[in-house]
Design a protein around this motif. Structure first.
Motif, PDB file in Angstrom:
ATOM      1  N   THR A  32       0.802  -1.227   0.000  1.00 49.05           N
ATOM      2  CA  THR A  32       0.000   0.000   0.000  1.00 49.05           C
ATOM      3  C   THR A  32       0.834   1.275   0.000  1.00 49.05           C
ATOM      4  O   THR A  32       0.284   2.376  -0.003  1.00 49.05           O
ATOM      5  CB  THR A  32      -0.971   0.010   1.197  1.00 49.05           C
ATOM      6  OG1 THR A  32      -0.245  -0.196   2.415  1.00 49.05           O
ATOM      7  CG2 THR A  32      -2.006  -1.084   1.039  1.00 49.05           C
ATOM      8  N   PHE A  42      -8.241  -1.729  -1.638  1.00 49.51           N
ATOM      9  CA  PHE A  42      -9.603  -1.281  -1.346  1.00 49.51           C
ATOM     10  C   PHE A  42     -10.608  -1.953  -2.270  1.00 49.51           C
ATOM     11  O   PHE A  42     -11.719  -2.301  -1.846  1.00 49.51           O
ATOM     12  CB  PHE A  42      -9.709   0.239  -1.468  1.00 49.51           C
ATOM     13  CG  PHE A  42     -11.112   0.737  -1.242  1.00 49.51           C
ATOM     14  CD1 PHE A  42     -11.770   0.498  -0.048  1.00 49.51           C
ATOM     15  CD2 PHE A  42     -11.795   1.431  -2.242  1.00 49.51           C
ATOM     16  CE1 PHE A  42     -13.078   0.928   0.155  1.00 49.51           C
ATOM     17  CE2 PHE A  42     -13.091   1.869  -2.049  1.00 49.51           C
ATOM     18  CZ  PHE A  42     -13.737   1.615  -0.844  1.00 49.51           C
ATOM     19  N   HIS A  95     -11.104   2.095   5.185  1.00 48.33           N
ATOM     20  CA  HIS A  95     -10.260   1.885   3.993  1.00 48.33           C
ATOM     21  C   HIS A  95     -10.688   2.821   2.861  1.00 48.33           C
ATOM     22  O   HIS A  95      -9.843   3.300   2.093  1.00 48.33           O
ATOM     23  CB  HIS A  95     -10.323   0.432   3.543  1.00 48.33           C
ATOM     24  CG  HIS A  95      -9.496  -0.498   4.364  1.00 48.33           C
ATOM     25  ND1 HIS A  95      -8.125  -0.594   4.225  1.00 48.33           N
ATOM     26  CD2 HIS A  95      -9.839  -1.374   5.355  1.00 48.33           C
ATOM     27  CE1 HIS A  95      -7.655  -1.495   5.073  1.00 48.33           C
ATOM     28  NE2 HIS A  95      -8.669  -1.974   5.774  1.00 48.33           N
ATOM     29  N   LYS A  98      -9.089   6.271   3.338  1.00 48.62           N
ATOM     30  CA  LYS A  98      -7.675   6.288   2.949  1.00 48.62           C
ATOM     31  C   LYS A  98      -7.548   6.308   1.422  1.00 48.62           C
ATOM     32  O   LYS A  98      -6.705   7.015   0.866  1.00 48.62           O
ATOM     33  CB  LYS A  98      -6.961   5.061   3.518  1.00 48.62           C
ATOM     34  CG  LYS A  98      -6.856   5.053   5.036  1.00 48.62           C
ATOM     35  CD  LYS A  98      -6.242   3.750   5.527  1.00 48.62           C
ATOM     36  CE  LYS A  98      -6.220   3.700   7.058  1.00 48.62           C
ATOM     37  NZ  LYS A  98      -5.712   2.400   7.559  1.00 48.62           N
ATOM     38  N   TYR A  99      -8.400   5.521   0.769  1.00 51.54           N
ATOM     39  CA  TYR A  99      -8.381   5.460  -0.689  1.00 51.54           C
ATOM     40  C   TYR A  99      -8.816   6.794  -1.299  1.00 51.54           C
ATOM     41  O   TYR A  99      -8.168   7.317  -2.214  1.00 51.54           O
ATOM     42  CB  TYR A  99      -9.310   4.337  -1.163  1.00 51.54           C
ATOM     43  CG  TYR A  99      -9.610   4.358  -2.640  1.00 51.54           C
ATOM     44  CD1 TYR A  99      -8.684   3.895  -3.567  1.00 51.54           C
ATOM     45  CD2 TYR A  99     -10.831   4.853  -3.119  1.00 51.54           C
ATOM     46  CE1 TYR A  99      -8.956   3.916  -4.925  1.00 51.54           C
ATOM     47  CE2 TYR A  99     -11.107   4.877  -4.470  1.00 51.54           C
ATOM     48  CZ  TYR A  99     -10.166   4.415  -5.367  1.00 51.54           C
ATOM     49  OH  TYR A  99     -10.430   4.442  -6.706  1.00 51.54           O
TER      50      TYR A  99
END
Length: 237
Positions: A32, A42, A95, A98-99
């Motif tokens: 990542t 993701f 998630h 973050k993506y």
């Protein structure tokens, strides 16, 4: 002379899926620190959590994501343009944030959730793209954990999530709705698969000495014993 046609045996659909332990190994494969691998991670998380088909996930736009509030969900458009609301886990929302911070810092509702860029323009990712990186992670994960199927593909995430939900007690009718199946008969493959697994497990733990396996069952030799027959029928004193 009339003959009665033999009834054709129904074909059992064999589905392939992975365990939750295998899922953990698969999700550990993307690096990542790299932008695309963050996206890939993701994608796999959302695919598993929603049980969406590959194309359904690629068709998602930011306007389909509803992660505010206590009940986050995704609006998925399936076959026949039918939509269904699919709830997601809190970790999936983490998630996503973050993506989105990397891929959608200044987003508009019409943006594709997953995209590729060409000449400054964004396009929806192709199914071939997703199948390619999932196959790559599958090979890497299998080398670490043999529980991971040797040939991993997108639809296996849908099958696996369905099996895990079914085994956790989700009613078949609710599972059919969650998957977007028009007929519950399409969902019964998960019950059939579970029955087959139970049968295999029973066979593995049954000793070879068991008469149901060895066939060495002793029967009473009474057919020609007239006195024994009379006793059994209460005819003899």
């Amino acid at each position: 002379m009339c003959t009665i046609p033999l009834k054709r045996a129904a074909k059992t659909t064999v589905i392939k899926f992975f365990s939750e332990a295998a899922l953990k190994t698969i999700l550990e494969q993307p690096d990542t620190r790299k932008k695309k691998e963050l996206r890939n991670l993701f994608f796999m998380i959302l695919m598993y959590d929603t049980g969406a088909r590959n194309q359904e996930l690629l068709d998602l736009k930011l306007s389909d994501i509803h992660f505010e509030g206590k009940s986050p969900y995704v609006v998925i458009t399936g076959k026949g343009r039918k939509t269904r609301l699919v709830p997601v886990m809190p970790k999936t929302v983490d998630h996503f944030r973050k993506y989105a911070a990397v891929f959608h810092p200044e987003h508009t509702s019409d943006d594709y959730l997953f995209y590729t860029e060409r000449k400054g323009r964004r396009f929806a990712m192709s199914p071939d793209n997703t199948e390619r990186f999932i196959k790559k992670y599958g090979v890497a994960a299998h080398n670490v954990n043999p529980e991971v199927p040797e040939s991993l593909h997108c639809h296996m995430f849908r099958h696996s999530r369905s099996m895990h939900l079914y085994r956790s007690g989700m009613p078949m009718v609710l599972l059919a709705e969650w998957l977007g199946h028009a007929q519950i008969s399409s969902t019964l493959i998960y019950a059939n698969a579970d029955t087959e697994m139970k049968k295999e497990a029973i066979q593995k733990v049954t000793s070879k000495l068991n008469p149901l396996v060895s066939g060495e069952t002793t029967y009473l030799e009474w057919e020609d014993d007239e006195e024994l027959i009379r006793q059994l029928y209460g005819l003899s004193r």
